[in-house]
Scaffold this active site. Structure first.
Site, PDB file in Angstrom:
ATOM      1  N   LYS A 147       0.842  -1.216   0.000  1.00 12.16           N
ATOM      2  CA  LYS A 147       0.000   0.000   0.000  1.00 12.16           C
ATOM      3  C   LYS A 147       0.862   1.244   0.000  1.00 12.16           C
ATOM      4  O   LYS A 147       2.033   1.216   0.387  1.00 12.16           O
ATOM      5  CB  LYS A 147      -0.918   0.016   1.237  1.00 12.16           C
ATOM      6  CG  LYS A 147      -0.213  -0.034   2.610  1.00 12.16           C
ATOM      7  CD  LYS A 147       0.311   1.285   3.120  1.00 12.16           C
ATOM      8  CE  LYS A 147       1.070   1.152   4.434  1.00 12.16           C
ATOM      9  NZ  LYS A 147       1.843   2.356   4.790  1.00 12.16           N
ATOM     10  N   ASP A 164      -1.575  -2.324   9.919  1.00 11.00           N
ATOM     11  CA  ASP A 164      -1.826  -2.282   8.473  1.00 11.00           C
ATOM     12  C   ASP A 164      -2.338  -3.604   7.922  1.00 11.00           C
ATOM     13  O   ASP A 164      -2.608  -3.705   6.717  1.00 11.00           O
ATOM     14  CB  ASP A 164      -0.526  -1.921   7.730  1.00 11.00           C
ATOM     15  CG  ASP A 164      -0.046  -0.520   8.028  1.00 11.00           C
ATOM     16  OD1 ASP A 164      -0.877   0.324   8.403  1.00 11.00           O
ATOM     17  OD2 ASP A 164       1.162  -0.274   7.885  1.00 11.00           O
TER      18      ASP A 164
HETATM   19  O1  C5P Z   1       0.899  -2.031  14.466  1.00 12.06           O
HETATM   20  P1  C5P Z   1       2.307  -2.243  14.015  1.00 12.06           P
HETATM   21  O2  C5P Z   1       2.940  -3.446  14.642  1.00 12.06           O
HETATM   22  O3  C5P Z   1       2.459  -2.242  12.529  1.00 12.06           O
HETATM   23  O4  C5P Z   1       3.114  -0.975  14.524  1.00 12.06           O
HETATM   24  C1  C5P Z   1       4.510  -0.962  14.621  1.00 12.06           C
HETATM   25  C2  C5P Z   1       4.935   0.179  15.536  1.00 12.06           C
HETATM   26  O5  C5P Z   1       4.621   1.423  14.912  1.00 12.06           O
HETATM   27  C3  C5P Z   1       4.211   0.222  16.871  1.00 12.06           C
HETATM   28  O6  C5P Z   1       4.884  -0.555  17.827  1.00 12.06           O
HETATM   29  C4  C5P Z   1       4.254   1.701  17.232  1.00 12.06           C
HETATM   30  O7  C5P Z   1       5.520   2.032  17.757  1.00 12.06           O
HETATM   31  C5  C5P Z   1       4.163   2.370  15.881  1.00 12.06           C
HETATM   32  N1  C5P Z   1       2.789   2.784  15.538  1.00 12.06           N
HETATM   33  C6  C5P Z   1       2.237   3.887  16.175  1.00 12.06           C
HETATM   34  N2  C5P Z   1       0.964   4.289  15.863  1.00 12.06           N
HETATM   35  C7  C5P Z   1       0.247   3.652  14.903  1.00 12.06           C
HETATM   36  C8  C5P Z   1       0.795   2.533  14.238  1.00 12.06           C
HETATM   37  C9  C5P Z   1       2.067   2.123  14.576  1.00 12.06           C
HETATM   38  O8  C5P Z   1       2.883   4.496  17.029  1.00 12.06           O
HETATM   39  N3  C5P Z   1      -0.976   4.083  14.615  1.00 12.06           N
END
Ligand code: C5P
Length: 311
Positions: free
Chosen positions: A23, A150
């Site tokens: 994406k 995502d």
């Molecule tokens: O959800 P995901 O594992 O992809 O997110 C990876 C990292 O990105 C999280 O641990 C966080 O530090 C950051 N993140 C965030 N806010 C979001 C998505 C991700 O701070 N909305």
């Protein structure tokens, strides 16, 4: 033994291959870090024609094999988000997590294009088919949201607005196809580092909920010029602070006549909007010639989400 396990025991060995897209974020608006460790987002995702392919076959325990560009950068242990997807689904339906996954990487690793999330989404769909679980997409979406912000979008694809951590999706009405050039870097950017830089640069971050009206209109009207003007990324300043050379890529693209150029998600991939497929080829040749990236690809969007390629 559960029904699922009984059916799995009787089933002949087979392989299921699922394709899921990467994406770009057409807009990403980010609020201040919440108590849950995440940032509230208002983002518009578009799935583009750069794909991960996951083949699931029966195995003993979880085995992950990876091929394709940057395969050596992908960890194959139990923390791989695809392995977490296997465990989450197996637990949900009550089978042993016995599967061999082969991941064919098409989306850059740690590139801001959610390649790992696409692997997780494809794995959920592949194992659901392999184990004949027959879960509804809504149920898979709930498991997906637990795996990463995502992952739900990689399941549904097309164009969607993401709220919450980016995982609460609403479809967006779009017409036509948009043509993009992706300027990719071989060295990835860790998402948490970009968010940490964002916190440092933007202590009072707040989301304006009405800010993407022009973007929605551009998508509805299939108007690439208006879309180019409406592209926005609150994380871009943080990504550029960590990797200043991305600013040069954006400038090269704009000088070459791009309708817009923006860091995708947390970067370092830069998404460059072209007027047409032909214009995308011209822009990609310019970016290659001027060295604005390690790899340059032309893609189109929107494309569909995770889909089974083999019966
Ligand atoms: O959800 P995901 O594992 O992809 O997110 C990876 C990292 O990105 C999280 O641990 C966080 O530090 C950051 N993140 C965030 N806010 C979001 C998505 C991700 O701070 N909305």
């Amino acid at each position: 033994m559960s029904d699922w396990a009984e059916r799995a025991r009787r089933r002949p060995a087979r392989a299921v291959t699922v394709r899921a897209p990467g994406k770009i974020n057409l807009s990403l608006r980010c609020g201040a870090l919440g108590d849950d460790g995440y940032h509230p987002l208002a983002t518009t995702f578009q799935a583009v024609s750069l794909f991960e392919e996951v083949t699931a076959t029966e195995g003993a325990g979880i085995t992950i094999e990876v091929s394709g560009p940057q395969a050596e950068l992908v960890p194959t242990g139990e923390d791989n988000v695809a392995a977490r997807a296997v465990r989450a689904l197996a637990e949900h339906i009550g089978v042993d997590p016995d599967v061999t996954l082969h991941l064919r990487k098409g989306v850059p690793v740690a590139g801001g294009m959610a390649g790992g999330s696409a692997d997780a989404a494809a794995t959920l769909v592949a194992c659901d088919a392999l184990w004949e679980a027959g879960l509804a997409r809504e149920e898979l979406a709930e498991l997906a949201a637990e795996l990463g912000s995502d992952v739900p979008f990689a399941l549904v694809g097309h164009t969607a607005v993401g709220a919450g951590r980016g995982h609460l999706l609403s479809p967006v009405m779009t017409r036509g196809t948009f043509h993009w050039v992706l300027a990719m870097r071989s060295e990835g950017l860790p998402t948490p580092a970009v968010y940490a830089k964002f916190d440092e640069l933007t202590p009072d971050a707040a989301i304006d909920p009405d800010a993407d009206v022009d973007l929605m209109l551009a998508l509805r009207q299939a108007d690439p010029v208006a879309l180019g003007a409406a592209l926005h990324n609150d994380l871009q300043a943080a990504a550029l602070a960590l990797r200043p050379e991305l600013g040069e890529t954006i400038e090269v693209a704009r000088d070459a006549g791009a309708l817009g150029a923006i860091v995708s998600g947390s970067g370092p991939t830069v998404a460059v909007l072209a007027r047409s497929a032909q214009h995308a080829l011209v822009l990609s040749a310019t970016l290659r010639a001027l060295g604005g990236a390690d790899e340059v690809r032309t893609v189109r969007g929107p494309v569909q989400g995770a889909v089974v390629l083999t019966p």
